[in-house]
Design a protein around this motif. Structure first.
Motif, PDB file in Angstrom:
ATOM      1  N   THR A  41      44.944  45.171  39.104  1.00 38.57           N
ATOM      2  CA  THR A  41      43.576  45.050  39.592  1.00 38.57           C
ATOM      3  C   THR A  41      43.074  43.621  39.526  1.00 38.57           C
ATOM      4  O   THR A  41      41.915  43.388  39.338  1.00 38.57           O
ATOM      5  N   ASP A  42      43.941  42.648  39.663  1.00 39.37           N
ATOM      6  CA  ASP A  42      43.464  41.282  39.573  1.00 39.37           C
ATOM      7  C   ASP A  42      42.991  40.772  40.932  1.00 39.37           C
ATOM      8  O   ASP A  42      43.281  41.346  41.971  1.00 39.37           O
ATOM      9  N   SER A  43      42.267  39.670  40.896  1.00 39.16           N
ATOM     10  CA  SER A  43      41.668  39.146  42.128  1.00 39.16           C
ATOM     11  C   SER A  43      42.725  38.697  43.131  1.00 39.16           C
ATOM     12  O   SER A  43      42.534  38.849  44.341  1.00 39.16           O
ATOM     13  N   ASP A  44      43.854  38.173  42.661  1.00 36.47           N
ATOM     14  CA  ASP A  44      44.898  37.727  43.582  1.00 36.47           C
ATOM     15  C   ASP A  44      45.458  38.896  44.391  1.00 36.47           C
ATOM     16  O   ASP A  44      45.711  38.766  45.585  1.00 36.47           O
ATOM     17  N   ARG A  45      45.662  40.020  43.753  1.00 35.20           N
ATOM     18  CA  ARG A  45      46.199  41.196  44.458  1.00 35.20           C
ATOM     19  C   ARG A  45      45.198  41.726  45.476  1.00 35.20           C
ATOM     20  O   ARG A  45      45.555  42.049  46.598  1.00 35.20           O
ATOM     21  N   PHE A  50      43.124  42.149  51.244  1.00 34.35           N
ATOM     22  CA  PHE A  50      42.126  41.820  52.262  1.00 34.35           C
ATOM     23  C   PHE A  50      42.678  40.856  53.301  1.00 34.35           C
ATOM     24  O   PHE A  50      42.417  40.999  54.495  1.00 34.35           O
ATOM     25  N   LYS A  51      43.469  39.871  52.874  1.00 35.35           N
ATOM     26  CA  LYS A  51      44.057  38.937  53.834  1.00 35.35           C
ATOM     27  C   LYS A  51      44.943  39.659  54.836  1.00 35.35           C
ATOM     28  O   LYS A  51      44.921  39.354  56.031  1.00 35.35           O
ATOM     29  N   ILE A 133      34.244  38.924  48.988  1.00 34.04           N
ATOM     30  CA  ILE A 133      34.481  40.366  49.072  1.00 34.04           C
ATOM     31  C   ILE A 133      35.264  40.836  47.849  1.00 34.04           C
ATOM     32  O   ILE A 133      34.962  41.878  47.267  1.00 34.04           O
ATOM     33  N   VAL A 134      36.255  40.068  47.441  1.00 36.48           N
ATOM     34  CA  VAL A 134      37.060  40.420  46.261  1.00 36.48           C
ATOM     35  C   VAL A 134      36.190  40.437  45.013  1.00 36.48           C
ATOM     36  O   VAL A 134      36.267  41.365  44.196  1.00 36.48           O
ATOM     37  N   GLU A 135      35.349  39.429  44.853  1.00 34.44           N
ATOM     38  CA  GLU A 135      34.460  39.367  43.687  1.00 34.44           C
ATOM     39  C   GLU A 135      33.571  40.608  43.634  1.00 34.44           C
ATOM     40  O   GLU A 135      33.402  41.230  42.586  1.00 34.44           O
ATOM     41  N   ASN A 136      33.006  40.975  44.782  1.00 31.15           N
ATOM     42  CA  ASN A 136      32.164  42.169  44.841  1.00 31.15           C
ATOM     43  C   ASN A 136      32.979  43.419  44.518  1.00 31.15           C
ATOM     44  O   ASN A 136      32.511  44.317  43.815  1.00 31.15           O
ATOM     45  N   SER A 137      34.213  43.479  45.008  1.00 28.33           N
ATOM     46  CA  SER A 137      35.078  44.642  44.754  1.00 28.33           C
ATOM     47  C   SER A 137      35.389  44.773  43.271  1.00 28.33           C
ATOM     48  O   SER A 137      35.366  45.882  42.722  1.00 28.33           O
ATOM     49  N   LEU A 138      35.696  43.663  42.607  1.00 24.60           N
ATOM     50  CA  LEU A 138      35.992  43.713  41.170  1.00 24.60           C
ATOM     51  C   LEU A 138      34.768  44.135  40.362  1.00 24.60           C
ATOM     52  O   LEU A 138      34.881  44.916  39.411  1.00 24.60           O
TER      53      LEU A 138
END
Length: 158
Positions: A41-45, A50-51, A133-138
């Motif tokens: 569940t890390d931001s890189d994954r 999303f990319k 988007i990733v920050e919001n998802s986390l």
């Protein structure tokens, strides 16, 4: 079961696929489903997920990231030329023991999630900074209180 991987045709480090190559692949395979168990569940994954859906947006790709399989907690996203639509599970699809309380629902709304449909949804322009988007998802995943020990998986659909 693997910890995390992308099949060869997603390997962007080697080269990017042309629009024609993507069209040939999608026409020949119709639907591609890749299951990744024990996804982190890390931001890189999440950024990588999303990319990839943005890169393949012309074919309406999606992913479902089930961040607590036992509780049925998930976030899903789909991309098209019109933008990115994200959804997180609502109480409608959760067992009584796993429903979100009013404080958690308030936190989701503060993060911008709308409850206009059966699930909570959020829309982004296709050119939105994916890190945002990733920050919001986390932050959203934290609202659900998923444990690091939770059984997870990701389905990628093209």
């Amino acid at each position: 079961m693997c910890s995390y991987y992308w099949p060869a045709f997603f390997a962007r480090k080697r080269r990017s696929f042309t629009k024609e190559e993507k069209a040939i692949y999608v026409k020949s395979e119709k639907t591609l489903l890749v299951r990744v168990d024990n996804a982190s569940t890390d931001s890189d994954r999440l950024l990588e997920l999303f990319k990839h859906i943005v890169d393949w947006a012309e074919f309406d790709p999606a992913f479902v990231y089930n961040f607590d399989e036992e509780k049925n907690y998930y976030i899903q996203a789909a991309a098209s030329s019109e933008g990115i639509v994200c959804e997180v599970v609502s109480n409608e699809f959760l067992s009584e023991t796993n429903v979100l309380n009013s404080e958690k629902i308030k936190q989701l709304r503060e993060l911008g999630w709308q409850d206009d449909n059966l699930n909570y949804d959020k829309r982004f322009e296709i050119d939105t900074d994916l890190n945002r988007i990733v920050e919001n998802s986390l932050k959203t995943i934290n609202v659900y209180g998923a444990s690091k020990d939770s059984k997870t998986n990701v389905d990628i659909i093209i």
